[in-house]
Each structure stands twice: as C-alpha cells, then as structure tokens.
Design a protein around this motif. Structure first.
Motif, PDB file in Angstrom:
ATOM      1  N   UNK A 244      -1.274   9.611  11.092  1.00 19.63           N
ATOM      2  CA  UNK A 244      -1.237   8.298  10.445  1.00 19.63           C
ATOM      3  C   UNK A 244      -0.289   7.377  11.214  1.00 19.63           C
ATOM      4  N   UNK A 245      -0.762   6.183  11.644  1.00 18.34           N
ATOM      5  CA  UNK A 245       0.126   5.288  12.392  1.00 18.34           C
ATOM      6  C   UNK A 245       1.179   4.654  11.494  1.00 18.34           C
ATOM      7  N   UNK A 246       2.334   4.376  12.072  1.00 16.10           N
ATOM      8  CA  UNK A 246       3.402   3.682  11.355  1.00 16.10           C
ATOM      9  C   UNK A 246       3.165   2.187  11.494  1.00 16.10           C
ATOM     10  N   UNK A 247       2.827   1.537  10.400  1.00 20.30           N
ATOM     11  CA  UNK A 247       2.553   0.109  10.397  1.00 20.30           C
ATOM     12  C   UNK A 247       3.454  -0.576   9.383  1.00 20.30           C
ATOM     13  N   UNK A 248       3.703  -1.844   9.628  1.00 22.97           N
ATOM     14  CA  UNK A 248       4.602  -2.570   8.750  1.00 22.97           C
ATOM     15  C   UNK A 248       3.974  -2.801   7.379  1.00 22.97           C
ATOM     16  N   UNK A 249       4.840  -2.930   6.373  1.00 23.05           N
ATOM     17  CA  UNK A 249       4.380  -3.290   5.043  1.00 23.05           C
ATOM     18  C   UNK A 249       3.702  -2.179   4.281  1.00 23.05           C
ATOM     19  N   UNK A 250       4.056  -0.920   4.539  1.00 23.93           N
ATOM     20  CA  UNK A 250       3.447   0.163   3.790  1.00 23.93           C
ATOM     21  C   UNK A 250       4.507   1.169   3.359  1.00 23.93           C
ATOM     22  N   UNK A 251       4.166   1.934   2.337  1.00 26.61           N
ATOM     23  CA  UNK A 251       5.030   2.994   1.820  1.00 26.61           C
ATOM     24  C   UNK A 251       4.322   4.319   2.057  1.00 26.61           C
ATOM     25  N   UNK A 252       4.999   5.230   2.736  1.00 24.52           N
ATOM     26  CA  UNK A 252       4.415   6.537   3.045  1.00 24.52           C
ATOM     27  C   UNK A 252       5.255   7.614   2.364  1.00 24.52           C
ATOM     28  N   UNK A 253       4.588   8.448   1.566  1.00 19.27           N
ATOM     29  CA  UNK A 253       5.260   9.516   0.830  1.00 19.27           C
ATOM     30  C   UNK A 253       5.050  10.844   1.550  1.00 19.27           C
ATOM     31  N   UNK A 254       6.132  11.579   1.754  1.00 14.92           N
ATOM     32  CA  UNK A 254       6.033  12.911   2.337  1.00 14.92           C
ATOM     33  C   UNK A 254       5.414  13.861   1.317  1.00 14.92           C
ATOM     34  N   UNK A 255       4.348  14.543   1.661  1.00 14.30           N
ATOM     35  CA  UNK A 255       3.733  15.470   0.697  1.00 14.30           C
ATOM     36  C   UNK A 255       4.642  16.653   0.402  1.00 14.30           C
ATOM     37  N   UNK A 256       4.637  17.095  -0.837  1.00 10.49           N
ATOM     38  CA  UNK A 256       5.451  18.228  -1.234  1.00 10.49           C
ATOM     39  C   UNK A 256       5.076  19.493  -0.472  1.00 10.49           C
ATOM     40  N   UNK A 257       6.099  20.278  -0.135  1.00 12.64           N
ATOM     41  CA  UNK A 257       5.861  21.529   0.562  1.00 12.64           C
ATOM     42  C   UNK A 257       5.714  21.407   2.055  1.00 12.64           C
ATOM     43  N   UNK A 258       5.779  20.188   2.616  1.00 15.68           N
ATOM     44  CA  UNK A 258       5.634  19.996   4.057  1.00 15.68           C
ATOM     45  C   UNK A 258       6.781  19.120   4.567  1.00 15.68           C
TER      46      UNK A 258
ATOM     47  N   UNK B 113       0.830  -1.217   0.000  1.00 13.70           N
ATOM     48  CA  UNK B 113       0.000   0.000   0.000  1.00 13.70           C
ATOM     49  C   UNK B 113       0.860   1.261   0.000  1.00 13.70           C
ATOM     50  N   UNK B 114       0.547   2.186  -0.878  1.00 16.24           N
ATOM     51  CA  UNK B 114       1.257   3.465  -0.982  1.00 16.24           C
ATOM     52  C   UNK B 114       0.324   4.561  -0.488  1.00 16.24           C
ATOM     53  N   UNK B 115       0.781   5.328   0.500  1.00 18.01           N
ATOM     54  CA  UNK B 115      -0.046   6.364   1.096  1.00 18.01           C
ATOM     55  C   UNK B 115       0.713   7.688   1.137  1.00 18.01           C
ATOM     56  N   UNK B 116      -0.016   8.768   1.059  1.00 16.89           N
ATOM     57  CA  UNK B 116       0.558  10.089   1.288  1.00 16.89           C
ATOM     58  C   UNK B 116       0.428  10.393   2.772  1.00 16.89           C
ATOM     59  N   UNK B 117       1.512  10.823   3.396  1.00 16.64           N
ATOM     60  CA  UNK B 117       1.503  11.049   4.825  1.00 16.64           C
ATOM     61  C   UNK B 117       0.527  12.131   5.252  1.00 16.64           C
ATOM     62  N   UNK B 118      -0.246  11.843   6.276  1.00 17.52           N
ATOM     63  CA  UNK B 118      -1.136  12.819   6.898  1.00 17.52           C
ATOM     64  C   UNK B 118      -0.903  12.773   8.404  1.00 17.52           C
ATOM     65  N   UNK B 119      -1.141  13.876   9.078  1.00 13.62           N
ATOM     66  CA  UNK B 119      -0.914  13.948  10.515  1.00 13.62           C
ATOM     67  C   UNK B 119      -1.745  12.902  11.246  1.00 13.62           C
TER      68      UNK B 119
END
Length: 337
Positions: A193-207, A185-191
């Motif tokens: 959001x829990x850190x769970x195994x097996x996922x990809x979190x992208x830092x949103x641009x400008x933040x 699963x690929x997700x855009x990071x939001x305030x």
C-alpha cells in the motif's frame, strides 16, 4: 489531465507553440531531433532517456515531479539539462498550478521563442505526505485514538499510522468506527500500500507493520510492509518497529505520539524518532487510562511534550498548516544511466 492542462496553459494562455508529445524514449529522441524544441517538459520516469536526448538536442528541461525532489537533487540532475521542476497538479488547485508553471518558465536560462515539446507525463502518482504521524497505544487506546481522530482537520496533508495492541479480529471493527468519525479515508495496512497524504492507516492486529522503501522510477518512496524480525515486546503490532521505520522514512518530519497503555512499547521507537530530528508527544497522566507506556517515554527523556488528548489533536492540526517541506523521497542516481 496534467498534459492537457499544460498544453492549454502554454499554447493558449502564454502563446507558446506546443509541437508534439512522445509515448516512448525512442519517439522522444526522434521528435526532439526533428523539431529542435526550445524546452522539453517531462516526468521523472523519463529521466533515463535524458542522456540520449541531450546527445541529440541539448535544451532546457522542466521536470514534472509527482513527488517533490529533495534539496540538492536538481543540482545533481542539472547535467541532463533539468533546471527546475513543476509540483504535482492537485484537483481544485489549477490556478496555483498555472502560476507555478509561469514562474518556472520565467526562470528558464533561455526563454522559448518558437516551440515547446511535452513528453508523455504518463506515470502520475499521488503526492507524498508532507509528514508522518505515528500513533501508538495499548490498553484504553481505541477510545483515545477515536477521540483524537475525531478532532482532526479534514484534508490533512499528512499520513497517520496507527498501531494499537489489538487482536487481529478487532482490527476491521476498529477501522469502521474510526471511519464514522472522520472524512479522512481509513484503511487497514496491506503489503504494498503506498503512503499518500491525507489518509489514516491502521496496523492490523497480530502483524508488525512497517514502512519499506521502494523504487518508483528514479525516486525512492515508501509503502506499507510487514516485518518478520523478532520483536522485543510480545505485542503485535509493534509500536517500536513502526516508529523506527517512520523515523527512517520521514526524519525530522516524523511525529510520534504515545497514548495510554501498559508496558514500554513505543519507548524505543520514540528514541529513534528523536535521534533523526523528529518530535515525540506523550499523553499526560491525568488523561490516560494507563500511564505505563507514555510514562516510560517520559522517564527515558524522549518526549518533547506531555499533553492531554485534546491538545495533542491541536498539535497535529497545527503541523498540517505549516508550509510544505520536502517530501519523504530520495533520488537513487544508480538507476539513471
């Protein structure tokens, strides 16, 4: 699901008599006083109730820990009767769960003869990742990250945090492209959001995305947050900030990867990861579109290895195959009365 599986295992496979379950701290104490059970099984959110329980009925306690306790935690919690813990039940791993429970029961100070009492196990959360991998890139970075992600094994027991210097309006399309390349699963990071195994979190641009500690019951776990502190680099997301926070969260279980890019962002973060026992990999010059960022890390002496892109993916997959270390959590004793 967990409570049902435990009841079935204890009562029907091991021959123990499961007398009841509780939905509150008051009920926990009342039932324990009534049935005088030989064993209590509960989750970590019931830890504050253990003083009351032990005053009414002292017995061995087996903890269902949704996140794996750090080394030494059980020694401290032994005063509440806790002698061991059960690791989280994972979907499709019921047999391994049964074997683990049997081993913990056999290790009891006094084996149960009559009854087993199960507390609610009501707050079940996803397992914390075995490790954190932070990937930083700038110019030419989207193509490099796509190639890297495409080579990752499915079911990766790690969390990948990606920070690429991109305008905010490119983040969503970048995430969609990555999702087409991997079953993870690929997700855009939001305030929050829990850190769970097996996922990809992208830092949103400008933040400037970071990891922040939060209390979940008595455990300290990590979730996505955003920093408003000044950034030495004009680039956002800041790779340095994200890596520094990952170093605090995962210590030796943090892996920092600096890919192609212009500037020096990532050098400070690499230093923080190395200082806490983690590892850093820099992309080799021949495979990088721009060597400024990885070159800065190498010249500063913070790189454990300098590798081409395809070999970096192999390292991530190899780390995922290693035995699981303690999760990225800590126990705050002040929360337990």
């Amino acid at each position: 699901m967990v409570q049902l599986e435990l009841t079935r295992l204890l009562q029907y496979e091991l021959g123990f008599h499961v007398v009841d379950s509780a939905d509150s701290a008051d009920e926990l104490v009342i039932l324990a006083r009534r049935f005088r059970p030989a064993l209590v099984i509960l989750d970590e959110y019931s830890l504050p109730d253990l003083d009351r329980l032990q005053q009414q009925h002292s017995c061995p306690v087996l903890l269902y820990a949704a996140a794996i306790p750090l080394a030494g935690v059980l020694c401290v919690t032994a005063r509440w009767g806790i002698y061991d813990y059960i690791a989280p039940l994972q979907l499709g791993a019921e047999q391994a769960f049964r074997r683990a429970v049997l081993q913990q029961l056999q290790a009891m100070p006094i084996m149960p003869r009559v009854a087993t009492f199960i507390s609610p196990l009501r707050h079940i959360v996803s397992a914390q990742p075995q490790s954190l991998t932070v990937i930083g890139a700038s110019t030419g970075g989207t193509a490099a990250v796509e190639q890297l992600v495409q080579a990752l094994c499915p079911g990766l027991p790690s969390t990948l945090l990606i920070a690429v210097h991109l305008p905010a309006y490119f983040t969503a399309s970048f995430a969609k492209r990555l999702q087409r390349l991997t079953p993870l699963p690929v997700k855009i990071g939001v305030a929050g959001m829990p850190i769970e195994e097996g996922q990809i979190i992208i830092a949103p641009g400008g933040q400037n995305m970071v990891l922040k500690p939060v209390q979940r019951g008595p455990w300290r776990v990590w979730q996505i947050g955003f920093s408003t502190k000044p950034n030495l680099s004009a680039d956002a997301p800041s790779i340095d900030m994200l890596m520094r926070s990952a170093a605090k969260a995962a210590s030796s279980r943090a892996l920092g990867i600096i890919l192609t890019g212009l500037g020096q962002d990532g050098t400070g973060g690499a230093k923080a990861i190395r200082a806490r026992g983690g590892q850093v990999i820099a992309q080799s010059q021949e495979s990088a579109a721009l060597f400024s960022m990885p070159g800065s890390v190498i010249r500063a002496g913070h790189a454990n290895a300098v590798l081409p892109l395809d070999q970096i993916a192999e390292i991530i997959n190899q780390r995922a195959a290693l035995p699981a270390p303690a999760a990225c959590i800590s126990l705050t004793l002040a929360t337990v009365n």
